[in-house]
Design a protein around this motif. Structure first.
Motif, PDB file in Angstrom:
ATOM      1  N   ALA A 336       6.243 -38.790  37.131  1.00 33.10           N
ATOM      2  CA  ALA A 336       5.031 -39.036  36.518  1.00 33.10           C
ATOM      3  C   ALA A 336       3.983 -39.821  37.464  1.00 33.10           C
ATOM      4  O   ALA A 336       2.962 -39.665  37.399  1.00 33.10           O
ATOM      5  CB  ALA A 336       5.456 -39.879  35.236  1.00 33.10           C
ATOM      6  N   CYS A 337       4.729 -41.042  37.939  1.00 30.85           N
ATOM      7  CA  CYS A 337       3.846 -41.687  38.869  1.00 30.85           C
ATOM      8  C   CYS A 337       3.279 -40.993  40.011  1.00 30.85           C
ATOM      9  O   CYS A 337       2.130 -41.420  40.374  1.00 30.85           O
ATOM     10  CB  CYS A 337       4.811 -43.012  39.460  1.00 30.85           C
ATOM     11  N   ALA A 338       3.955 -40.210  40.517  1.00 33.00           N
ATOM     12  CA  ALA A 338       3.267 -39.397  41.638  1.00 33.00           C
ATOM     13  C   ALA A 338       1.948 -38.637  41.292  1.00 33.00           C
ATOM     14  O   ALA A 338       1.073 -38.467  42.022  1.00 33.00           O
ATOM     15  CB  ALA A 338       4.409 -38.356  42.362  1.00 33.00           C
ATOM     16  N   GLU A 339       2.144 -37.905  40.064  1.00 29.99           N
ATOM     17  CA  GLU A 339       1.036 -37.129  39.482  1.00 29.99           C
ATOM     18  C   GLU A 339      -0.388 -38.150  39.308  1.00 29.99           C
ATOM     19  O   GLU A 339      -1.328 -37.848  39.559  1.00 29.99           O
ATOM     20  CB  GLU A 339       1.421 -36.619  38.227  1.00 29.99           C
ATOM     21  N   LEU A 340       0.141 -39.371  38.817  1.00 23.29           N
ATOM     22  CA  LEU A 340      -0.958 -40.444  38.546  1.00 23.29           C
ATOM     23  C   LEU A 340      -1.409 -40.924  39.933  1.00 23.29           C
ATOM     24  O   LEU A 340      -2.821 -41.041  39.976  1.00 23.29           O
ATOM     25  CB  LEU A 340      -0.138 -41.677  37.800  1.00 23.29           C
ATOM     26  N   CYS A 341      -0.552 -41.279  40.949  1.00 21.94           N
ATOM     27  CA  CYS A 341      -1.152 -41.471  41.990  1.00 21.94           C
ATOM     28  C   CYS A 341      -1.977 -40.611  42.706  1.00 21.94           C
ATOM     29  O   CYS A 341      -3.160 -40.894  43.161  1.00 21.94           O
ATOM     30  CB  CYS A 341       0.201 -41.981  42.980  1.00 21.94           C
ATOM     31  N   ALA A 342      -1.594 -39.367  42.657  1.00 17.40           N
ATOM     32  CA  ALA A 342      -2.520 -38.211  43.203  1.00 17.40           C
ATOM     33  C   ALA A 342      -3.809 -38.359  42.740  1.00 17.40           C
ATOM     34  O   ALA A 342      -5.137 -37.929  43.499  1.00 17.40           O
ATOM     35  CB  ALA A 342      -1.633 -36.980  43.090  1.00 17.40           C
ATOM     36  N   TYR A 343      -3.841 -38.315  41.254  1.00 16.97           N
ATOM     37  CA  TYR A 343      -5.247 -38.573  40.774  1.00 16.97           C
ATOM     38  C   TYR A 343      -6.049 -39.635  41.271  1.00 16.97           C
ATOM     39  O   TYR A 343      -7.362 -39.657  41.589  1.00 16.97           O
ATOM     40  CB  TYR A 343      -5.262 -38.647  39.299  1.00 16.97           C
ATOM     41  N   ALA A 344      -5.147 -40.849  41.414  1.00 13.72           N
ATOM     42  CA  ALA A 344      -6.010 -42.090  42.017  1.00 13.72           C
ATOM     43  C   ALA A 344      -6.448 -41.706  43.288  1.00 13.72           C
ATOM     44  O   ALA A 344      -7.586 -42.181  43.891  1.00 13.72           O
ATOM     45  CB  ALA A 344      -5.085 -43.025  41.736  1.00 13.72           C
ATOM     46  N   MET A 345      -5.538 -41.286  44.229  1.00 15.75           N
ATOM     47  CA  MET A 345      -6.287 -40.851  45.852  1.00 15.75           C
ATOM     48  C   MET A 345      -7.260 -39.765  45.717  1.00 15.75           C
ATOM     49  O   MET A 345      -8.159 -40.005  46.456  1.00 15.75           O
ATOM     50  CB  MET A 345      -4.800 -40.496  46.284  1.00 15.75           C
ATOM     51  N   ALA A 346      -7.240 -38.790  44.729  1.00  7.48           N
ATOM     52  CA  ALA A 346      -8.378 -37.985  44.791  1.00  7.48           C
ATOM     53  C   ALA A 346      -9.645 -38.518  44.313  1.00  7.48           C
ATOM     54  O   ALA A 346     -10.672 -38.216  45.027  1.00  7.48           O
ATOM     55  CB  ALA A 346      -8.031 -36.825  43.941  1.00  7.48           C
ATOM     56  N   LYS A 347      -9.504 -39.286  43.260  1.00  7.62           N
ATOM     57  CA  LYS A 347     -10.806 -40.219  42.970  1.00  7.62           C
ATOM     58  C   LYS A 347     -11.249 -41.052  44.059  1.00  7.62           C
ATOM     59  O   LYS A 347     -12.378 -41.089  44.325  1.00  7.62           O
ATOM     60  CB  LYS A 347     -10.358 -41.083  41.684  1.00  7.62           C
ATOM     61  N   ALA A 348     -10.322 -41.615  44.774  1.00  9.01           N
ATOM     62  CA  ALA A 348     -10.914 -42.541  46.129  1.00  9.01           C
ATOM     63  C   ALA A 348     -11.564 -41.581  47.046  1.00  9.01           C
ATOM     64  O   ALA A 348     -12.278 -41.957  47.728  1.00  9.01           O
ATOM     65  CB  ALA A 348      -9.508 -43.087  46.581  1.00  9.01           C
TER      66      ALA A 348
END
Length: 425
Positions: A336-348
């Motif tokens: 779950a954290c990996a999915e959240l992190c991917a969103y954060a990285m894509a946003k960045a």
């Protein structure tokens, strides 16, 4: 005559990174906020790394994604002790990394030697990889050096947490006809805290079923079984196996004396064994501290708990067991954290439409075995609070300490679902 000057490992790696910088140009510039053709490097292809890589491919179809992983195949940790006991075949708990290649993700099979956050470069045994963003999903390191004798006698121990030692542990348990088995549990942090107790209970059941006269000595550095919400349930289960299992809490292993076939505690007490399976303390990979990614005195990367971005380097993110977070150290949390992190990285990186898709909560289930037919239930619901200042995570824990067959079914369904999300099978 000029005298050769010796250098240590850290100096060598810094030299390697420096030479690479000289050949390739000094450092990469920080990515532009609208850049969607970025180069993303992920260290580790376990649950967190693989899930993040596939999510990033979905969110950033033009990005170049490189995954660095030393192992040839993925090993499913929650099935490790079942394989050791002969309950699951090796092919059942491993997966090929071909799914990454099928999505245009390049995998480098190599051991990471060092990270240079300033130059945005990862050095491996086979070369170096530059990045715009780096995700560390490198998992845990078994700190064998903390137990005297482990490194000096690598073949004596067979740890259920070490994928490379699982086949050996399985063979030894198949050949076991009796005697004393010594198993140890270290203090936190510990990847999948219930696993050692599950292993011991299923092993005891295994001995009873085969009418093997043996004894299991469980040396626990904790004062009670982990995790705390299930301590009483595990205590009761261990009591039901006291004819086979001797549970000794609040005792730390100091040494393995392979010649004498005994384990010695920090207070000098010796425990003879015929088969030994010590679990060394868990630490983060050494290159994390060497790169200055961890706070002084810590081995894990401090990150924002919602974006998973390093508090020290804006181009570095971390998930799973490599990070210092409020989440449980389980496969479900890592995914779950990996999915959240991917969103954060894509946003960045300026990907469009990401903000509206950012998850605000997730649930992390856990179904620890107390026997082959019954399991417990522990579910943690996390609510994520994003703000202009510090992010916050609220957690609600729900447990069922009454073992039930339905939780075995739910565990298997959860495993199938999570593996399908990553490996489509």
């Amino acid at each position: 005559m000029l005298r050769a000057r010796s250098i240590n490992r850290r100096q060598f790696i810094h030299t390697l990174l420096g030479v690479s910088a000289g050949l390739l140009g000094v450092g990469r510039q920080t990515h532009a906020s609208t850049q969607t053709k970025a180069r993303i490097v992920i260290v580790g292809a376990g649950v967190g790394g693989s899930r993040a890589a596939l999510a990033l491919r979905r969110l950033l179809p033009k990005a170049e994604i490189v995954v660095i992983e030393k192992e040839a195949r993925f090993v499913w940790g929650p099935g490790a002790f079942e394989h050791a006991l002969g309950l699951r075949a090796w092919d059942e708990i491993t997966r090929s990394y071909e799914v990454l290649a099928a999505q245009g993700i390049r995998r480098v099979q190599a051991q990471v030697q060092a990270i240079d956050p300033a130059r945005q470069r990862v050095a491996t045994a086979t070369g170096s990889e530059d990045y715009d963003l780096l995700l560390l999903a490198s998992g845990i390191r078994l700190a064998t050096e903390t137990i005297k004798g482990l490194d000096q006698n690598p073949g004596a121990n067979a740890c259920v947490y070490d994928p490379s030692q699982l086949p050996t542990l399985h063979k030894r348990l198949v050949a076991y006809q009796g005697g004393t088995i010594v198993i140890s549990v270290p203090q936190p942090p510990l990847q999948c805290p219930p696993a050692p107790y599950e292993f011991v209970l299923l092993l005891s059941e295994h001995l009873r079923r085969r009418r093997i006269k043996g004894k299991i000595v469980l040396l626990d550095a904790n004062s009670s079984p982990q995790p705390a919400p299930l301590a009483s349930a595990f205590d009761a289960a261990l009591q039901r196996h006291q004819d086979v299992v001797e549970y000794i809490p609040a005792i730390q292993v100091a040494a393995l004396e392979a010649g004498k076939k005994q384990v010695v505690s920090t207070d000098g007490e010796a425990f003879p064994y015929d088969l030994v399976s010590l679990i060394p303390p868990h630490r983060a990979a050494g290159f994390i501290a060497e790169a200055g990614l961890a706070q002084e005195g810590d081995a894990f990367i401090e990150v924002d708990p919602v974006s998973f971005r390093s508090t020290r380097f804006q181009t570095v993110y971390a998930v799973g067991d490599a990070a210092r977070t409020p989440y449980a150290r389980t496969a479900s949390s890592a995914s779950a954290c990996a999915e959240l992190c991917a969103y954060a990285m894509a946003k960045a990186l300026g990907a469009s439409g990401v903000e509206a898709k950012l998850p605000t909560s997730f649930e992390s289930p856990c179904y620890p075995y107390v026997s082959g037919e019954q399991a417990l239930s522990l579910r943690i619901a996390y609510a994520l609070k994003r703000g202009q200042g510090e992010s916050r995570v609220d957690a609600r824990v729900d447990t069922d300490s009454v073992a039930d067959a339905k939780y075995v079914a739910e565990r298997r369904a959860w495993e199938r679902s999570l593996l399908k999300q990553i490996f489509s099978a």
